[in-house]
Design a protein around this motif. Structure first.
Motif: not given
Length: 156
Positions: A33-38, A56-64, A72-77
């Motif tokens: 749709g209009k959303n990006w997902f990593l 892992v999500s928390e640590h990866l989010s900090e690194k990213l 662009e804006a994205y959702f990390l899963e």
């Protein structure tokens, strides 16, 4: 762009996973749709739980956030690959011997582009699958480089 995001994410997540004895299964960067997902799929022997995915999500989010490779804006899963986990590497196939698999090919072998059956062997870069054709058991040998997509197949 997408392949660079995947490559950078892999470089950032690999040290996090190594510290926790976890395995990287796959990374996807896709627009839905209009959303990006990593999406980062991780696993370990015996399976992974939600708290490990969260860490892992928390640590990866900090690194990213530090490196900021995605404009662009994205959702990390971060999640488990699930029961129908993809098979991408030679190691994945070696670990999956005696399991039911689904394999899609780039070009037909024996007139077929899709095989589902028991992975009986993986050696010399060749996947051997035993499958049923009507009531007969048959085997097909598939060169590793001819596989477009493969995954564990759940038998109901």
């Amino acid at each position: 762009m997408s392949s660079q995001v995947v490559k950078t994410t892999e470089e950032l997540v690999q040290p996090i996973l190594e510290k926790k004895n976890l395995e990287l299964v796959d990374i996807e960067y896709v627009k839905e749709g209009k959303n990006w997902f990593l999406r980062v799929y991780i696993d370990k022997e015996g399976g992974i739980d939600i708290s490990e995915c969260g860490e892992v999500s928390e640590h990866l989010s900090e690194k990213l956030d530090e490196v900021d490779p995605i404009p662009e804006a994205y959702f990390l899963e971060v999640s488990s690959p699930g029961v129908e986990r993809p098979l991408k590497t030679a190691e994945d196939f070696t670990k999956s011997v005696n399991k039911n698999v689904y394999v899609k090919l780039f070009e037909p072998i024996n007139g077929e582009k899709v095989y589902e059956g028991i992975l009986v062997d993986f050696s010399n870069n060749t996947v051997t699958i035993e499958y049923k054709l009507k009531t007969q058991k048959k085997q097909v040998e598939i060169p590793f480089d001819k596989i477009a997509k493969a995954r564990i197949a759940v038998v109901l």
